[in-house]
Design a protein around this motif. Structure first.
Motif, mmCIF file in Angstrom:
data_model
loop_
_atom_site.group_PDB
_atom_site.id
_atom_site.type_symbol
_atom_site.label_atom_id
_atom_site.label_comp_id
_atom_site.label_asym_id
_atom_site.label_seq_id
_atom_site.Cartn_x
_atom_site.Cartn_y
_atom_site.Cartn_z
ATOM 1 N N ASN A 32 -10.780 7.292 -1.446
ATOM 2 C CA ASN A 32 -10.084 6.173 -0.825
ATOM 3 C C ASN A 32 -10.955 4.932 -0.855
ATOM 4 O O ASN A 32 -11.733 4.668 0.053
ATOM 5 C CB ASN A 32 -9.706 6.522 0.620
ATOM 6 N N ILE B 100 -10.229 1.782 -0.579
ATOM 7 C CA ILE B 100 -9.931 0.750 0.417
ATOM 8 C C ILE B 100 -10.692 1.018 1.701
ATOM 9 O O ILE B 100 -11.371 0.145 2.244
ATOM 10 C CB ILE B 100 -8.416 0.689 0.695
ATOM 11 N N ASP C 212 -4.271 3.510 0.137
ATOM 12 C CA ASP C 212 -4.993 3.435 1.404
ATOM 13 C C ASP C 212 -4.977 4.753 2.174
ATOM 14 O O ASP C 212 -5.483 4.830 3.294
ATOM 15 C CB ASP C 212 -4.403 2.321 2.284
ATOM 16 N N TYR D 182 0.821 -1.204 0.000
ATOM 17 C CA TYR D 182 0.000 0.000 0.000
ATOM 18 C C TYR D 182 0.861 1.262 0.000
ATOM 19 O O TYR D 182 2.022 1.253 0.408
ATOM 20 C CB TYR D 182 -0.928 0.012 1.214
#
Length: 221
Positions: free
Chosen positions: A208, A210, A201, A153
């Motif tokens: 975002n 995630i 992330d 990430y």
């Protein structure tokens, strides 16, 4: 003192001592790749994009082109994964598309080793700590690239970049180059058609996804 000397002077000398002979040696090979790109994808042969360099100063990065200019029925350009050609996948999987960046290294825009240059649009989204990744020249490869590359990430990538800056030495640079060569031969950590939202992330790219998916799953539970 030795660390500062390498960081301020030695690193640049190290870059030139490796990049100049590498470019000369690889020129016939680069010309062959250029012909393949021209035949399979057309012109332009090189992909150019403005990226943030030392202290966030913009520069133009150069790579071999890997995508075609396909558009949907609505006239909008298709997603990157849908425009990536077979040749492009091969070039990315083997990191051969990155070789023209040797020109950036010789010009002084980049270093052989350093944090990978991301997008200009991210600059105002970094924290002050994350902005430190621009305290040195961006690199063709880096500490984050040999510790997960496309599989980690953004938050971890940026932490690895800062760790590299705080621990920069000639030995570390040399190790990273060796690890990079090994990873390239193994195609380790390469995701050729990656969607940035899958690894963003911390919301650098925009929404975002995630975190949104995690919250949605929690509500469903």
């Amino acid at each position: 003192m030795k660390i500062k000397l390498y960081r301020n002077i030695g690193k640049r000398i190290f870059d030139l001592l490796l990049a100049v002979p590498a470019l000369i040696f690889l020129t016939p090979f680069l010309l062959c790749i250029a012909v393949l790109v021209w035949v399979n994808l057309g012109r332009p042969i090189l992909f150019r994009q403005v990226r943030p360099g030392l202290h966030g100063k913009p520069f133009t990065i150069v790579k071999f082109r890997t995508m075609i200019d396909s558009r949907g029925k609505n006239g909008k350009i298709l997603k990157d994964s849908e425009r990536l050609s077979g040749l492009g996948r091969f070039l990315r999987a083997t990191s051969l598309d990155e070789l023209p960046e040797l020109l950036n290294v010789i010009k002084g825009d980049m270093s052989l080793v350093g944090p990978r240059p991301l997008l200009m649009q991210y600059l105002d989204r970094y924290t002050p700590e994350q902005m430190r990744r621009h305290d040195i020249r961006p690199g063709i490869t880096g500490w984050a690239q040999v510790n997960g590359r496309n599989l980690i990430y953004f938050s971890k990538r940026l932490k690895l970049d800062i760790w590299y800056i705080d621990n920069l030495t000639f030995i570390l640079d040399f190790k990273i180059l060796i690890f990079t060569v090994i990873d390239v031969f193994r195609s380790k950590g390469v995701v050729v058609d990656q969607d940035v939202h899958e690894i963003d992330d911390i919301g650098l790219y925009g929404k975002n996804n995630i975190i949104e998916n995690q919250l949605r799953n929690e509500k469903n539970d």
